[in-house]
Design a protein around this motif. Structure first.
Motif, PDB file in Angstrom:
ATOM      1  N   ASN A  25       2.071   7.204  -5.049  1.00 17.63           N
ATOM      2  CA  ASN A  25       1.617   7.491  -6.400  1.00 17.63           C
ATOM      3  C   ASN A  25       0.412   8.430  -6.389  1.00 17.63           C
ATOM      4  OD1 ASN A  25       1.320   7.177  -9.287  1.00 17.63           O
ATOM      5  ND2 ASN A  25      -0.358   5.765  -8.863  1.00 17.63           N
ATOM      6  N   LEU A  26      -0.493   8.182  -5.470  1.00 17.90           N
ATOM      7  CA  LEU A  26      -1.702   8.996  -5.372  1.00 17.90           C
ATOM      8  C   LEU A  26      -1.369  10.430  -4.973  1.00 17.90           C
ATOM      9  CD1 LEU A  26      -4.803   8.513  -5.639  1.00 17.90           C
ATOM     10  CD2 LEU A  26      -4.848   8.309  -3.161  1.00 17.90           C
ATOM     11  N   LEU A  27      -0.547  10.559  -3.965  1.00 17.20           N
ATOM     12  CA  LEU A  27      -0.232  11.881  -3.434  1.00 17.20           C
ATOM     13  C   LEU A  27       0.717  12.660  -4.327  1.00 17.20           C
ATOM     14  CD1 LEU A  27       0.132  10.917   0.322  1.00 17.20           C
ATOM     15  CD2 LEU A  27      -1.808  11.990  -0.790  1.00 17.20           C
ATOM     16  N   SER A  28       1.520  11.941  -5.119  1.00 14.11           N
ATOM     17  CA  SER A  28       2.457  12.623  -6.016  1.00 14.11           C
ATOM     18  C   SER A  28       1.775  13.096  -7.284  1.00 14.11           C
ATOM     19  CB  SER A  28       3.610  11.667  -6.383  1.00 14.11           C
ATOM     20  OG  SER A  28       4.303  11.250  -5.238  1.00 14.11           O
ATOM     21  N   THR A  29       0.666  12.451  -7.648  1.00 11.87           N
ATOM     22  CA  THR A  29      -0.040  12.799  -8.884  1.00 11.87           C
ATOM     23  C   THR A  29      -1.044  13.920  -8.673  1.00 11.87           C
ATOM     24  OG1 THR A  29       0.191  10.513  -9.644  1.00 11.87           O
ATOM     25  CG2 THR A  29      -1.430  11.877 -10.775  1.00 11.87           C
ATOM     26  N   GLY A  71       0.794  -1.226   0.000  1.00 11.41           N
ATOM     27  CA  GLY A  71       0.000   0.000   0.000  1.00 11.41           C
ATOM     28  C   GLY A  71       0.822   1.270   0.000  1.00 11.41           C
ATOM     29  N   GLY A  72       2.090   1.182   0.332  1.00  9.93           N
ATOM     30  CA  GLY A  72       2.921   2.375   0.416  1.00  9.93           C
ATOM     31  C   GLY A  72       3.126   3.047  -0.927  1.00  9.93           C
ATOM     32  N   LEU A  73       3.429   2.251  -1.945  1.00  4.39           N
ATOM     33  CA  LEU A  73       3.656   2.815  -3.274  1.00  4.39           C
ATOM     34  C   LEU A  73       2.376   3.401  -3.861  1.00  4.39           C
ATOM     35  CD1 LEU A  73       6.132   0.239  -4.866  1.00  4.39           C
ATOM     36  CD2 LEU A  73       6.624   2.469  -3.851  1.00  4.39           C
ATOM     37  N   ASP A  74       1.250   2.741  -3.586  1.00  6.42           N
ATOM     38  CA  ASP A  74      -0.036   3.285  -4.041  1.00  6.42           C
ATOM     39  C   ASP A  74      -0.289   4.645  -3.409  1.00  6.42           C
ATOM     40  OD1 ASP A  74      -0.502   1.021  -5.541  1.00  6.42           O
ATOM     41  OD2 ASP A  74      -1.545  -0.010  -3.915  1.00  6.42           O
ATOM     42  N   LEU A  75       0.060   4.758  -2.139  1.00  9.90           N
ATOM     43  CA  LEU A  75      -0.111   6.020  -1.425  1.00  9.90           C
ATOM     44  C   LEU A  75       0.755   7.115  -2.021  1.00  9.90           C
ATOM     45  CD1 LEU A  75      -1.299   7.551   1.034  1.00  9.90           C
ATOM     46  CD2 LEU A  75       0.641   6.707   2.351  1.00  9.90           C
ATOM     47  N   PRO A 105      -5.586  -0.173   1.066  1.00 12.83           N
ATOM     48  CA  PRO A 105      -5.264  -1.224   2.037  1.00 12.83           C
ATOM     49  C   PRO A 105      -3.781  -1.164   2.411  1.00 12.83           C
ATOM     50  CG  PRO A 105      -6.495  -2.102   0.165  1.00 12.83           C
ATOM     51  CD  PRO A 105      -6.063  -0.730  -0.220  1.00 12.83           C
ATOM     52  N   ILE A 106      -3.521  -1.236   3.696  1.00 19.04           N
ATOM     53  CA  ILE A 106      -2.159  -1.107   4.212  1.00 19.04           C
ATOM     54  C   ILE A 106      -1.757  -2.364   4.989  1.00 19.04           C
ATOM     55  CG2 ILE A 106      -0.677   0.164   5.824  1.00 19.04           C
ATOM     56  CD1 ILE A 106      -1.271   1.758   3.344  1.00 19.04           C
ATOM     57  N   MET A 109      -5.942   3.224   4.751  1.00 16.71           N
ATOM     58  CA  MET A 109      -5.694   4.659   4.777  1.00 16.71           C
ATOM     59  C   MET A 109      -6.704   5.318   3.852  1.00 16.71           C
ATOM     60  SD  MET A 109      -2.055   6.622   4.502  1.00 16.71           S
ATOM     61  CE  MET A 109      -1.887   8.321   5.076  1.00 16.71           C
ATOM     62  N   LYS A 110      -7.473   6.277   4.367  1.00 17.80           N
ATOM     63  CA  LYS A 110      -8.552   6.900   3.599  1.00 17.80           C
ATOM     64  C   LYS A 110      -8.210   8.349   3.275  1.00 17.80           C
ATOM     65  CE  LYS A 110     -12.108   3.910   5.587  1.00 17.80           C
ATOM     66  NZ  LYS A 110     -13.409   3.849   6.300  1.00 17.80           N
ATOM     67  N   LEU A 111      -8.403   8.693   1.998  1.00 17.80           N
ATOM     68  CA  LEU A 111      -8.146  10.046   1.528  1.00 17.80           C
ATOM     69  C   LEU A 111      -9.326  10.519   0.689  1.00 17.80           C
ATOM     70  CD1 LEU A 111      -5.446   8.076   0.757  1.00 17.80           C
ATOM     71  CD2 LEU A 111      -4.395  10.319   0.681  1.00 17.80           C
TER      72      LEU A 111
END
Length: 238
Positions: free
Chosen positions: A91-95, A85-89, A167-168, A122-124
């Motif tokens: 990727n989301l925040l960097s985009t 889940g770290g890379l997904d996080l 999911p983390i 983790m919910k955003l």
């Protein structure tokens, strides 16, 4: 005379039978209640640790049993290394535009066995005015499984909101060695995020022990050497 005697005898027999039946029923009921009183169980949620997030980063060295591209939630007490889940996080925040992102401030993870490993979500949410969204933004939301979740307040001002659930999974390691440097670098954070890990236990009787420090019961994954982290641009969430 004989009829009267027989009639009285029948009454005595009936009374005795009823009394015996009530006594037997009473004993059975008592036994049933006694057994039921021991069947009930209680599931108790116990907080193992409560911590404050200092920064997000990547370890400078590969940690045992963790992928090389793992992400670290740097806490004041411990390091929470995300194996999934770290890379997904990132990727989301960097985009996305960081100014339009909201994160659930309570990062709550579950460790069923208290063996150093945890999981959670983790919910955003991402909100902007409708006319500011581009086609590429909507395509990205579809790829990342973003859900439309506009509130009544969003609609009143002509905005639209999309929610993400990541999911983390990860493990708990000791405090990073360059914590003081990170704290001095990001000491201006105005919205500190908290992280906590909890477990559950099932018991027949709950005994509340006074003076017990639950945080001391958190199990850390063994790691001989302290490690540094390189910070990621997730600090912009503040």
């Amino acid at each position: 005379m004989a009829k009267t005697f027989l009639k009285n005898l029948n009454k005595i027999a009936l009374t005795t039978a009823l009394t015996s039946s009530l006594l037997v029923t009473g004993c059975a009921t008592s036994e049933l209640l006694s057994s039921n009183s021991h069947v009930s169980t209680n599931t108790v949620e116990q907080t193992l640790v409560e911590d404050q997030v200092v920064a997000f980063g990547k370890p400078t060295t590969k940690l045992p049993n963790m992928p090389a591209n793992s992400v670290v939630i740097v806490g004041e007490k411990n390091s929470y290394v995300l194996s999934e889940g770290g890379l997904d996080l990132v990727n989301l925040l960097s985009t996305l535009d960081a100014k339009s992102i909201s994160v659930d401030k309570a990062l709550k993870f579950y460790s069923p066995k208290n063996d150093g490993y945890f999981s959670g979500t983790m919910k955003l949410s991402y909100a902007k005015l409708k006319d500011e969204f581009k086609r590429s933004d909507l395509q990205f939301f579809l790829q990342e499984d973003g859900k439309e979740c506009s509130t009544a307040s969003d609609k009143r001002i002509g905005a639209q909101r999309f929610c993400f659930s990541i999911p983390i999974k990860g493990g708990v390691f000791p405090q990073v060695s360059n914590l003081r440097l990170l704290q001095s670098k990001f000491q201006t954070l105005t919205k500190p995020y908290s992280v906590s890990i909890y477990t559950t236990s099932t018991s027949q009787k709950v005994v509340k022990k006074e003076g017990t420090n639950a945080a001391q019961k958190l199990v850390l994954l063994p790691f001989a050497l302290a490690f540094d982290v390189i910070t990621l641009p997730l600090q912009i969430l503040d």
